[in-house]
Every structure is written in C-alpha cells, then in structure tokens.
Design a protein around this motif. Structure first.
Motif, short mmCIF file in Angstrom:
data_model
loop_
_atom_site.label_atom_id
_atom_site.label_comp_id
_atom_site.label_asym_id
_atom_site.label_seq_id
_atom_site.Cartn_x
_atom_site.Cartn_y
_atom_site.Cartn_z
N MET A 1 -5.84 9.78 2.08
CA MET A 1 -6.24 8.42 2.41
C MET A 1 -5.28 7.45 1.73
N LEU A 2 -4.81 6.49 2.46
CA LEU A 2 -3.83 5.54 1.94
C LEU A 2 -4.47 4.26 1.44
N SER A 3 -5.72 4.03 1.76
CA SER A 3 -6.37 2.79 1.35
C SER A 3 -6.96 2.92 -0.05
N ARG A 4 -7.26 1.80 -0.64
CA ARG A 4 -7.86 1.76 -1.97
C ARG A 4 -9.36 2.00 -1.92
N LYS A 5 -9.99 1.56 -0.83
CA LYS A 5 -11.44 1.65 -0.69
C LYS A 5 -11.83 2.78 0.26
N ARG A 65 13.00 15.81 1.45
CA ARG A 65 12.73 16.41 0.15
C ARG A 65 13.17 15.50 -1.00
N ILE A 66 13.98 14.51 -0.67
CA ILE A 66 14.40 13.55 -1.70
C ILE A 66 13.25 12.57 -1.89
N THR A 67 12.84 12.43 -3.11
CA THR A 67 11.66 11.66 -3.44
C THR A 67 11.79 10.19 -3.07
N PRO A 68 10.84 9.67 -2.30
CA PRO A 68 10.85 8.24 -1.97
C PRO A 68 10.27 7.39 -3.11
N VAL A 69 10.43 6.11 -2.97
CA VAL A 69 9.74 5.13 -3.83
C VAL A 69 8.84 4.34 -2.88
N THR A 70 7.55 4.40 -3.12
CA THR A 70 6.59 3.80 -2.19
C THR A 70 5.74 2.77 -2.91
N TYR A 71 5.71 1.57 -2.35
CA TYR A 71 4.97 0.44 -2.91
C TYR A 71 3.80 0.14 -1.99
N PHE A 72 2.58 0.30 -2.51
CA PHE A 72 1.35 0.07 -1.77
C PHE A 72 0.75 -1.28 -2.16
N ILE A 73 0.22 -1.98 -1.18
CA ILE A 73 -0.53 -3.20 -1.43
C ILE A 73 -1.89 -3.07 -0.75
N GLU A 113 -2.14 4.64 -10.12
CA GLU A 113 -3.48 4.05 -10.01
C GLU A 113 -3.34 2.61 -9.54
N TRP A 114 -4.35 2.15 -8.80
CA TRP A 114 -4.35 0.78 -8.31
C TRP A 114 -4.49 -0.20 -9.48
N LEU A 115 -3.61 -1.18 -9.53
CA LEU A 115 -3.67 -2.24 -10.53
C LEU A 115 -3.84 -3.57 -9.83
N TYR A 126 -2.04 -3.13 -6.26
CA TYR A 126 -0.82 -2.42 -5.90
C TYR A 126 -0.75 -1.10 -6.66
N LYS A 127 0.04 -0.20 -6.11
CA LYS A 127 0.41 1.01 -6.83
C LYS A 127 1.79 1.41 -6.36
N ILE A 128 2.50 2.16 -7.19
CA ILE A 128 3.86 2.59 -6.90
C ILE A 128 3.90 4.09 -7.09
N SER A 129 4.25 4.80 -6.04
CA SER A 129 4.23 6.26 -6.12
C SER A 129 5.48 6.86 -5.52
N ARG A 130 5.50 8.18 -5.50
CA ARG A 130 6.59 8.94 -4.89
C ARG A 130 6.12 9.55 -3.57
N GLU A 131 5.03 9.04 -3.06
CA GLU A 131 4.42 9.61 -1.86
C GLU A 131 5.26 9.36 -0.61
N ASN A 132 5.39 10.41 0.21
CA ASN A 132 6.06 10.29 1.50
C ASN A 132 4.98 9.96 2.53
N VAL A 133 4.89 8.71 2.90
CA VAL A 133 3.82 8.22 3.77
C VAL A 133 3.91 8.84 5.16
#
Length: 146
Positions: A1-5, A65-73, A113-115, A126-133
């Motif tokens: 799940m990509l959402s916070r809620k 396979r190269i790790t992304p930088v993912t910014y969630f809002i 974690e969501w901040l 927001y959260k910042i991860s290495r997730e490949n969306v």
C-alpha cells in the motif's frame, strides 16, 4: 500500500496528463543532475476520499536493480481544499527536496516513516524511501488478478 492511511476503497489515479506534465518538468529542471547519475523521474498520484498521495521516484530506466530515491507525499483532504493551489505548492516541495538531494554528494537521509511537515501553508506528511513504485504497482496488479 502506498498511502499513509487505511482505506476501504480503491484509489483514483490522478490524470495521466497531469502526472506526465510534472514528470516532464522535473526531468527538464534536473536534466544535468539526472544525466550525471543516470536516472530519470517517474511520477505517480492518486486520491482517496480523505487523502491525496503524490509520489516521485528517481529511477534508473535501464536497470530496475539500481536503487531509486522515492519521495512520498500524503495530504489530508477536506471540503475546503483548493486542489490546484495545493498541487502547485506540493510540486514546489518536491523541488525543494530534490534541490537538497542533488546538492549533497553523499545524501542518504532516507526516512521510511511518515513525518509531518509544513510547506507554503500546507501541512502534509512525507517519507523518503528506496522503494521502486513501478514494481510495487505491478505486484498489486498481479495480486488482484488472483
């Protein structure tokens, strides 16, 4: 799940025209930075009755396979929300994040974690991860077929 809620309904994807416009903007603004690291931006967005989710992912299009930088809002929605102003300001917050990311050579400040934060009068999470969306969404689609 990509959402916070947690939600009882399916997400409604933002219009592709809008997400492609933001994707093009980010790839143009950060063109030299993207070229240097061999990555490009992908943009995803969806809404729920009470939440707006917007995701930018800096990925290597040649090698997943190269790790992304993912910014969630994640932004809570209510009837007084003015969507166009909110979207413009949240895109600006994405730029603020990637300005820091690209100007810090050894950046590694991932935050899984969501901040909560505030930008231009908008409180959001927001959260910042290495997730490949893209892989996450493909897996979700496969699971729904079963």
């Amino acid at each position: 799940m990509l959402s916070r809620k947690e939600h009882d309904c399916e997400a409604i994807a933002l219009p592709e025209e809008w997400t492609k416009k933001v994707e093009t903007l980010l790839n143009e603004v950060y063109q030299s930075n993207c070229k240097e690291v061999g990555k490009v931006f992908e943009v995803y967005g969806s809404t729920y009755p009470s939440e707006f989710v917007f995701i930018t992912s800096l990925i290597n299009p040649e090698n997943d396979r190269i790790t992304p930088v993912t910014y969630f809002i994640s932004k809570d929605l209510d009837p007084s929300t003015k969507p166009e102003k909110m979207l413009d300001d949240l895109v600006d917050s994405i730029g603020a994040f990637y300005d820091i990311y690209f100007s810090t050579p050894d950046w590694s400040d991932f935050q899984a974690e969501w901040l909560e934060t505030e930008f231009k009068g908008h409180k959001f999470f927001y959260k910042i991860s290495r997730e490949n969306v893209a892989l996450h969404l493909a897996a979700d689609k496969l699971l729904k077929l079963q």
